[in-house]
Design a protein around this motif. Structure first.
Motif, PDB file in Angstrom:
ATOM      1  N   THR A  33      37.890  80.686  55.745  1.00 36.22           N
ATOM      2  CA  THR A  33      38.612  79.461  56.068  1.00 36.22           C
ATOM      3  C   THR A  33      38.101  78.925  57.403  1.00 36.22           C
ATOM      4  O   THR A  33      37.433  79.641  58.165  1.00 36.22           O
ATOM      5  N   ILE A  55      35.684  74.078  53.550  1.00 38.35           N
ATOM      6  CA  ILE A  55      35.221  73.050  52.611  1.00 38.35           C
ATOM      7  C   ILE A  55      33.935  72.408  53.125  1.00 38.35           C
ATOM      8  O   ILE A  55      33.038  72.099  52.352  1.00 38.35           O
ATOM      9  N   LYS A  56      33.848  72.222  54.442  1.00 36.27           N
ATOM     10  CA  LYS A  56      32.644  71.614  55.014  1.00 36.27           C
ATOM     11  C   LYS A  56      31.415  72.465  54.703  1.00 36.27           C
ATOM     12  O   LYS A  56      30.366  71.960  54.311  1.00 36.27           O
ATOM     13  N   ALA A  59      30.529  72.090  51.037  1.00 33.17           N
ATOM     14  CA  ALA A  59      29.878  70.804  50.774  1.00 33.17           C
ATOM     15  C   ALA A  59      28.432  70.820  51.257  1.00 33.17           C
ATOM     16  O   ALA A  59      27.530  70.312  50.568  1.00 33.17           O
ATOM     17  N   ASP A  79      32.663  70.561  43.819  1.00 32.15           N
ATOM     18  CA  ASP A  79      34.038  70.456  44.309  1.00 32.15           C
ATOM     19  C   ASP A  79      34.097  70.309  45.826  1.00 32.15           C
ATOM     20  O   ASP A  79      34.950  69.595  46.347  1.00 32.15           O
ATOM     21  N   GLY A  80      33.229  70.995  46.536  1.00 33.81           N
ATOM     22  CA  GLY A  80      33.233  70.902  47.994  1.00 33.81           C
ATOM     23  C   GLY A  80      32.966  69.491  48.485  1.00 33.81           C
ATOM     24  O   GLY A  80      33.639  68.990  49.388  1.00 33.81           O
ATOM     25  N   ARG A  83      35.919  67.187  47.787  1.00 35.37           N
ATOM     26  CA  ARG A  83      37.103  67.452  48.619  1.00 35.37           C
ATOM     27  C   ARG A  83      36.930  67.023  50.073  1.00 35.37           C
ATOM     28  O   ARG A  83      37.886  67.065  50.842  1.00 35.37           O
ATOM     29  N   MET A  84      35.746  66.630  50.445  1.00 32.85           N
ATOM     30  CA  MET A  84      35.536  66.180  51.827  1.00 32.85           C
ATOM     31  C   MET A  84      36.207  64.839  52.106  1.00 32.85           C
ATOM     32  O   MET A  84      36.700  64.609  53.205  1.00 32.85           O
ATOM     33  N   GLN A  87      39.910  65.269  52.848  1.00 33.23           N
ATOM     34  CA  GLN A  87      40.041  65.945  54.138  1.00 33.23           C
ATOM     35  C   GLN A  87      39.781  64.961  55.275  1.00 33.23           C
ATOM     36  O   GLN A  87      40.476  64.976  56.287  1.00 33.23           O
TER      37      GLN A  87
END
Length: 115
Positions: A33, A55-56, A59, A79-80, A83-84, A87
């Protein structure tokens, strides 16, 4: 030997480094995380080979994969990257609320000082 650790809490990256990587010379690849990632940076590159930070990091990995292998450019697989955007907007909202709260605070102080 390589250990791949994907964790969100305890035991996490630090414990794997303390109990496996350092004493036995085992290399780690870590997915963590955003909160845990700063704890892992001091261990790179000696005990930890690579770090996928939140997530960064996911991505960034997906972007690198898509550059090298065109079959990974499919948005359904990324997905990454998808999802940016949420965020980004969530972070902008938080910054906006902080600025609004500070604006209200200083406006109240200014009006109290004028009385």
């Amino acid at each position: 030997m390589l250990i791949i650790n994907i964790s969100t809490g305890y035991p996490g990256v630090k414990e794997w480094v303390q109990y496996a990587a350092s004493p036995y010379g085992i290399k780690l690849a870590v997915g963590s995380t955003a909160v845990q990632a700063p704890q892992a940076y001091p261990y790179m590159p000696n005990q930890i080979l690579g770090l996928l930070a939140a997530i960064k990091g996911a991505a960034e990995y997906e972007m690198a994969l898509a550059k090298k292998y065109p079959k990974y450019k499919d948005p359904k697989l990324n997905d990454g990257i998808r999802r940016m955007a949420p965020q980004f907007w969530a972070h902008l909202l938080i910054i906006g609320l902080i600025l609004l709260g500070n604006g209200i605070y200083f406006a109240e102080r200014w009006t109290e000082g004028r009385r």
